[in-house]
Design a protein around this motif. Structure first.
Motif, PDB file in Angstrom:
ATOM      1  N   ILE A 271       0.846  -1.192   0.000  1.00  0.00           N
ATOM      2  CA  ILE A 271       0.000   0.000   0.000  1.00  0.00           C
ATOM      3  C   ILE A 271       0.884   1.245   0.000  1.00  0.00           C
ATOM      4  O   ILE A 271       1.854   1.332   0.763  1.00  0.00           O
ATOM      5  N   GLY A 299      -4.761   5.909   0.967  1.00  0.00           N
ATOM      6  CA  GLY A 299      -3.802   4.997   0.357  1.00  0.00           C
ATOM      7  C   GLY A 299      -4.271   4.438  -0.968  1.00  0.00           C
ATOM      8  O   GLY A 299      -5.454   4.484  -1.309  1.00  0.00           O
ATOM      9  N   ILE A 301      -3.592   0.881  -3.517  1.00  0.00           N
ATOM     10  CA  ILE A 301      -3.008  -0.460  -3.611  1.00  0.00           C
ATOM     11  C   ILE A 301      -1.936  -0.451  -4.694  1.00  0.00           C
ATOM     12  O   ILE A 301      -2.201  -0.112  -5.847  1.00  0.00           O
ATOM     13  N   ILE A 324      -4.443  -3.194   7.081  1.00  0.00           N
ATOM     14  CA  ILE A 324      -3.319  -2.252   6.994  1.00  0.00           C
ATOM     15  C   ILE A 324      -3.278  -1.362   8.244  1.00  0.00           C
ATOM     16  O   ILE A 324      -2.200  -0.989   8.721  1.00  0.00           O
ATOM     17  N   VAL A 386      -7.978   3.195   2.128  1.00  0.00           N
ATOM     18  CA  VAL A 386      -7.490   2.761   0.816  1.00  0.00           C
ATOM     19  C   VAL A 386      -8.630   2.961  -0.176  1.00  0.00           C
ATOM     20  O   VAL A 386      -9.678   2.331  -0.069  1.00  0.00           O
ATOM     21  N   SER A 389      -7.089   1.244  -6.563  1.00  0.00           N
ATOM     22  CA  SER A 389      -6.252   0.062  -6.806  1.00  0.00           C
ATOM     23  C   SER A 389      -5.494   0.201  -8.121  1.00  0.00           C
ATOM     24  O   SER A 389      -5.266  -0.775  -8.820  1.00  0.00           O
TER      25      SER A 389
END
Length: 405
Positions: A271, A299, A301, A324, A386, A389
């Motif tokens: 991450i 964040g 990925i 995470i 997050v 991606s």
């Protein structure tokens, strides 16, 4: 001609004279020695041994270029930096110019003794900028570090600075500490200083040539992954690799920081954190200090090595966020505990946070703050969101396992 017209005519004449006159203190580039970095270690004949990295100005001028080294290193011994600069004028027929100096490298043995007398001149001299970067080095490596070339950068100090900034900006690594920040932390209570620790791997005389920068396979490298830790004014140790990364985060200086955690046996989820916010708070519970860290970040990925672990659904993001959070909390706790127990030094600025929030209490403990820091309880709260991606939803490993045709 009346008085006003005479006054105007006189002003015009003075302006013309000023515009047509040359600079009284003009120095041609070929007469300058542009000093870009200074290194200092313990001397034998003088109190200090100074290394200077200088630029060949002619190598940056098309008509005067001789295709020789863009920079060179020279050294001398003196009792003070001002004395070493005076010696330069006696040995080299060029005028030293320090306005473009960007780096001061200090021997860790001097730092371990808390010897900073050479920095007083740097703090006073009007040509030296207090925004330049300070680094700690092993004194035996100073000559090699200032002479080791890197690809596309044949001025070694520029290579160190670019590598240091790239490490910090791209993966949240070591932070370039300025002379101003270092002096501030030395002269104020509540936040002990840190410095990037520059080390050279496999030093080789061959690496000190322009031709070495053109080679594909280079064994001599500059390592910037460690942080020098100070307690009050003395260097007491270092944090390496992941703990150095965590120290940067805890100081609130993290940027694009990379964190990995296990998704299976020897497989990882990576991450990248952006927009990280770290707040610190100090409270007292029954006369015992409590250090509280609140970390919030967004964040992305970077990679997933486990098949069928992530399909791009909201519940997958929720699971990754929880995992995470737990992983980063554990990392930060371990680094904080290491610094507390091993070095007993507040390099994170908890004392500053106490000074701002409760100055009355800070005045009571400021003279023994490192002792208070070392016995404090630690609480860490991490909340990572997050959100993305990359350009793929389903990982590559999923598509290998779940072939559609």
């Amino acid at each position: 001609m009346n008085t006003s017209k005479r006054l105007i005519a006189g002003m015009v004449c003075m302006l013309v004279i000023m515009l047509l006159s040359g600079c009284a203190d003009r120095v041609e580039p070929g007469e300058l020695l542009v000093v870009t970095a200074v290194g200092v270690t313990k001397g034998e004949k003088g109190r200090y041994h100074f290394y200077f990295e200088g630029i060949n100005p002619s190598e940056f001028t098309e008509t005067k270029r001789q295709n020789i080294s863009n920079s060179f290193v020279f050294d001398n011994e003196a009792d003070a930096l001002s004395g070493a600069i005076a010696i330069i004028s006696q040995e080299i027929p060029l005028k030293p110019e320090f306005s473009h100096m960007q780096l001061i490298a200090i021997d860790k043995q001097l730092l371990e003794k808390g010897d900073y007398d050479y920095l007083d001149f740097a703090d006073r001299f009007d040509q030296i900028r207090n925004t330049l970067t300070l680094v700690a080095v092993n004194g035996d490596e100073l000559g090699h570090i200032f002479a080791t070339t890197t690809p596309s950068l044949t001025i070694p100090s520029f290579g160190i600075l670019r590598q240091l900034n790239e490490l910090h900006n791209s993966v949240g690594g070591n932070y370039p500490t300025s002379l101003l920040q270092f002096m501030k932390n030395l002269t104020e209570s509540g936040h002990n200083p840190t410095l990037p620790y520059v080390q050279i791997q496999n030093p080789d005389k061959k690496a000190e040539s322009i031709d070495y920068a053109k080679q594909l396979n280079k064994q001599t490298k500059i390592n910037l992954k460690s942080i020098a830790v100070f307690k009050e004014e003395k260097l007491v140790g270092e944090l390496k690799n992941l703990q150095a990364r965590d120290a940067v985060v805890l100081q609130g200086l993290g940027r694009n920081t990379l964190y990995n955690y296990n998704c299976g046996p020897n497989k990882f989820v990576s991450i990248a954190l952006q927009f990280a916010s770290v707040n610190k708070k100090v409270t007292y519970k029954q006369d015992k200090p409590v250090l509280k860290v609140y970390m919030h970040a967004a964040g992305t990925i970077n990679s997933i090595q486990c098949a069928n672990y992530f399909n791009g659904k909201s519940e997958d993001y929720n699971r990754i966020n929880k995992e995470i959070d737990k992983s980063i909390k554990q990392d930060l706790m371990e680094t904080l505990t290491t610094v507390q127990q091993k070095y007993k030094s507040d390099i994170f600025g908890f004392g500053e946070a106490l000074r701002i929030s409760n100055y009355k209490k800070f005045k009571q403990v400021k003279d023994r703050w490192d002792e208070e820091f070392s016995r404090a309880e630690v609480e860490v709260e991490v909340k990572i969101n997050v959100q993305r991606s990359g350009i793929r939803g389903e990982p590559f490993t999923n598509r290998i396992k779940n072939k559609k045709y």
